[in-house]
Design an enzyme around this catalytic site. Structure first.
Site, short mmCIF file in Angstrom:
data_model
loop_
_atom_site.label_atom_id
_atom_site.label_comp_id
_atom_site.label_asym_id
_atom_site.label_seq_id
_atom_site.Cartn_x
_atom_site.Cartn_y
_atom_site.Cartn_z
N ILE A 168 0.78 -1.15 -0.05
CA ILE A 168 0.13 0.08 -0.01
C ILE A 168 0.85 1.36 0.09
O ILE A 168 0.66 2.20 -0.56
CB ILE A 168 -0.96 0.11 1.25
CG1 ILE A 168 -1.89 -1.25 1.13
CG2 ILE A 168 -1.74 1.18 1.30
CD1 ILE A 168 -2.67 -1.47 2.40
N CYS A 169 2.10 1.25 0.54
CA CYS A 169 2.70 2.34 0.89
C CYS A 169 3.22 2.99 -0.36
O CYS A 169 3.04 4.40 -0.49
CB CYS A 169 4.07 1.80 1.78
SG CYS A 169 3.75 1.34 3.35
N PRO A 170 3.80 2.24 -1.47
CA PRO A 170 4.02 2.79 -2.57
C PRO A 170 3.10 3.61 -3.40
O PRO A 170 3.39 4.87 -4.02
CB PRO A 170 4.99 1.74 -3.31
CG PRO A 170 4.13 0.59 -3.05
CD PRO A 170 3.82 0.88 -1.49
N GLU A 208 0.75 5.32 -1.95
CA GLU A 208 0.53 6.64 -1.48
C GLU A 208 1.59 7.41 -1.69
O GLU A 208 1.40 8.60 -1.92
CB GLU A 208 0.36 6.29 0.29
CG GLU A 208 -0.69 5.70 0.60
CD GLU A 208 -0.66 5.47 2.29
OE1 GLU A 208 -1.63 5.84 2.88
OE2 GLU A 208 0.50 4.89 2.76
N ILE A 209 2.86 6.97 -1.56
CA ILE A 209 4.09 7.64 -1.72
C ILE A 209 3.98 8.39 -3.36
O ILE A 209 4.24 9.62 -3.31
CB ILE A 209 5.43 6.84 -1.56
CG1 ILE A 209 5.29 6.64 0.03
CG2 ILE A 209 6.59 7.57 -1.93
CD1 ILE A 209 6.29 5.32 0.37
#
Length: 178
Positions: free
Chosen positions: A49-51, A53-54
């Site tokens: 999920i993090c990438p 958002e980033i």
């Protein structure tokens, strides 16, 4: 957990600003003094999920900059892990904002955004005004990504200074109480 009206804590962290080790730079709460600051925390590098958002914050960075705001992304991974991830993940290769390393977990702890069981950052977002006062906080569970467009909308609403109704968008009328 620090919240609206609290002073954002002092910090001294290393940020990754390029895909080279020469891109390691020091960042403190005094870096970019006089600007609004958007801090967003993610749990771990090399995850799923993090990438998303980033990358979304990266795409909107010019719009944040147009509002006199700087964006900082943070996790408890080291600057070396951030660098490796930037190099490995095509969507992170040319990020326009620094990835800060809170490897000692000091800032995350002071803000109260560490997951009690996992020991990683929750998906927390802070908007801090030029005086260093927290003006917005949102925190998501580890399993749900946030919406950077909503963060930008809230920033613009805070900067407008009026009373912003539900679903307000820049250019729309604020509530007039007169």
């Amino acid at each position: 957990m620090l919240t609206i009206g609290d002073k954002f804590p002092s910090y001294n962290l290393t940020g990754v600003t390029s895909n080279e080790m020469s891109g390691f730079k020091p960042f403190t709460n005094e870096t970019n003094e006089g600007k609004w600051k958007v801090y967003f925390f993610w749990p771990k590098d090399f995850t799923f999920i993090c990438p998303t958002e980033i990358e979304a914050f990266g795409e909107l960075t010019p719009e944040f900059e147009a509002t006199n705001a700087v964006v900082y992304g943070l996790s408890t991974d080291s600057e070396f892990v951030h660098l490796a991830w930037r190099k490995d993940h095509p969507g992170l290769n040319s990020l326009p904002f620094p990835m800060l390393s809170d490897i000692k977990r000091e800032l995350s702890w002071e803000l109260g955004v560490l997951h009690r069981d996992e020991g990683v950052c929750l998906r927390a977002t802070y908007i801090v005004d030029p005086e260093g006062v927290i003006r917005h906080v949102s925190v998501n569970d580890l399993s749900v990504g946030r919406n950077p467009e909503e963060t930008l909308r809230i920033l613009k609403g805070l900067q407008d200074g009026g009373l912003m109704p539900c679903n307000w968008h820049p250019g729309q009328q604020a509530i007039n109480v007169a």
